[in-house]
Design an enzyme around this catalytic site. Sequence first.
Site, short mmCIF file in Angstrom:
data_model
loop_
_atom_site.label_atom_id
_atom_site.label_comp_id
_atom_site.label_asym_id
_atom_site.label_seq_id
_atom_site.Cartn_x
_atom_site.Cartn_y
_atom_site.Cartn_z
N ASP A 5 -2.93 4.81 11.75
CA ASP A 5 -4.36 5.08 11.65
C ASP A 5 -4.97 4.97 13.04
O ASP A 5 -4.36 4.50 13.98
CB ASP A 5 -5.04 4.16 10.63
CG ASP A 5 -4.98 2.70 11.02
OD1 ASP A 5 -4.77 2.40 12.20
OD2 ASP A 5 -5.16 1.85 10.13
N GLY A 47 -7.45 3.28 14.30
CA GLY A 47 -8.11 2.07 14.75
C GLY A 47 -9.57 2.04 14.38
O GLY A 47 -10.24 1.02 14.51
N ASP A 76 -12.59 8.00 14.15
CA ASP A 76 -13.82 8.28 13.39
C ASP A 76 -14.63 7.02 13.26
O ASP A 76 -14.17 5.92 13.56
CB ASP A 76 -13.47 8.83 12.01
CG ASP A 76 -12.79 7.78 11.12
OD1 ASP A 76 -12.02 6.96 11.67
OD2 ASP A 76 -13.03 7.77 9.91
N GLN A 116 -15.91 12.10 6.32
CA GLN A 116 -16.76 10.95 6.05
C GLN A 116 -18.04 11.43 5.40
O GLN A 116 -18.25 12.63 5.22
CB GLN A 116 -17.04 10.18 7.34
CG GLN A 116 -15.84 9.45 7.94
CD GLN A 116 -15.46 8.20 7.16
OE1 GLN A 116 -16.06 7.85 6.13
NE2 GLN A 116 -14.41 7.52 7.62
N ASP A 155 -2.49 5.09 0.68
CA ASP A 155 -2.00 3.83 1.24
C ASP A 155 -2.92 2.72 0.79
O ASP A 155 -4.11 2.95 0.53
CB ASP A 155 -1.97 3.88 2.77
CG ASP A 155 -3.34 3.60 3.38
OD1 ASP A 155 -3.58 2.46 3.81
OD2 ASP A 155 -4.18 4.51 3.41
N CYS A 215 13.83 -2.62 -14.37
CA CYS A 215 13.41 -2.34 -13.00
C CYS A 215 14.60 -2.47 -12.06
O CYS A 215 15.39 -3.42 -12.17
CB CYS A 215 12.29 -3.28 -12.58
SG CYS A 215 11.79 -3.12 -10.85
N CYS A 254 14.48 -2.89 -8.72
CA CYS A 254 14.15 -3.49 -7.42
C CYS A 254 15.06 -4.69 -7.13
O CYS A 254 15.69 -5.23 -8.04
CB CYS A 254 12.68 -3.92 -7.39
SG CYS A 254 12.35 -5.53 -8.15
N CYS A 267 14.22 -7.80 -9.45
CA CYS A 267 14.53 -7.70 -10.88
C CYS A 267 16.03 -7.58 -11.16
O CYS A 267 16.49 -7.93 -12.25
CB CYS A 267 13.78 -6.53 -11.50
SG CYS A 267 12.00 -6.79 -11.61
N HIS A 293 9.19 -6.14 -5.13
CA HIS A 293 9.01 -5.58 -6.48
C HIS A 293 7.81 -4.65 -6.52
O HIS A 293 7.89 -3.52 -7.04
CB HIS A 293 8.84 -6.69 -7.51
CG HIS A 293 8.41 -6.16 -8.85
ND1 HIS A 293 9.29 -5.64 -9.77
CD2 HIS A 293 7.16 -6.00 -9.39
CE1 HIS A 293 8.62 -5.19 -10.83
NE2 HIS A 293 7.33 -5.41 -10.62
#
Length: 376
Positions: free
Chosen positions: A89, A91, A143, A194, A271, A309, A311, A314, A340
């Site tokens: 990103d 900043g 931005d 924006q 994200d 699961c 992962c 699990c 997980h």
Amino acid sequence: MYRLIKKEGRAKRGELTTVHGVIQTPVFMNVGTSAAIKGAVSTEDLHEIQTQVELSNTYHLHVRPGDEVIKKLGGLHKFMVWDRPILTDSGGFQVFSLSSLRKIKEEGVYFNSHIDGRKIFMGPEQSMQIQSNLASTIAMAFDECPNAKAERDYVQNSVDRTTRWLLRCMNEMERLNLQPDTINRDQMLFGINQGAVYADIRIEHAKRISEFDLDGYAVGGLAVGETHAEMYYILEETVPYLPEDKPTYLMGVGTPANILEGVERGVDFFDCVYPSRNGRHGHVYTNYGKLNLFNNRYELDDSPIEEGCGCPACRKYSRAYIRHLLKAKEMLGMRLCVLHNLYFYNMMMEEIRDALDAGNFAAYKRQKLSNMTRND
């Protein structure tokens, strides 16, 4: 290059080809703010839990260890030993969240480091230089992120400045990608829409930045004070004015429900720190809702966090054991919960892509939301 594979309503199934590999979308980017996922998660772990994209933070890496240091060490991929795409990103959000420590001017932002108080200046050119030094796959334009409830006049002036800054970012990236010492000369640039909760400002800004042939477009400044209903409304109004043949990124969002609603409205990239942050506090996601492993009911529960699961947590460990680790403040407890949660998010995105491929995303979304009602 982005390829739109198919659509279901506004929901998009695509893929973005980058110099560091192909990203299948919709995708959730795992957030490693300072070039590491909080919770002792290694890059080997990221491979195991099917991470496609890692996201790091320009501001934090500029402050520590310094982007020049990372450049001297071969760039962020080499530094953190990660061979898949990285998005950095700009900043901007971090700088603007330091409201008591910064001053905005046309040339950029003057602020004090949250670590040692030293004076720092960051503008579009500086943000692009830092991200070029990091050599990420995708760089975000610099931005301003106004508060969702800011006054209309302030928001309009802020958005106009963000557009001017975008042009400066584009020019600086073009210059940097021609330099002989630039590590990644194929670095991509995403612009950011924006406008707070003012739909008309958002739409005009989307139209304006769509005129620039960018590699992708983000919707920023949401999940910063508005309601979920307001966020969904802004997406419904704004996304149709962003290029359909480019990826759309909803920044900093969100919960599993937020993601499903975002996909339905045409978003490709997501994200959020939720899965790692919640994991570090013993809150884990399942297909039936969120569990708090600190609760007494799990003291003698020898089942995994979620049956079936795949992962690392699990496959081997019980709720009772992980609860014990968390209560004893053993780092392994946090690590297993974070692994997980990130795996859950990554697998949910795979399910979403499969549902879009099969043409039944709407049914999948209804079923997923219906099932995920537990919160204990």
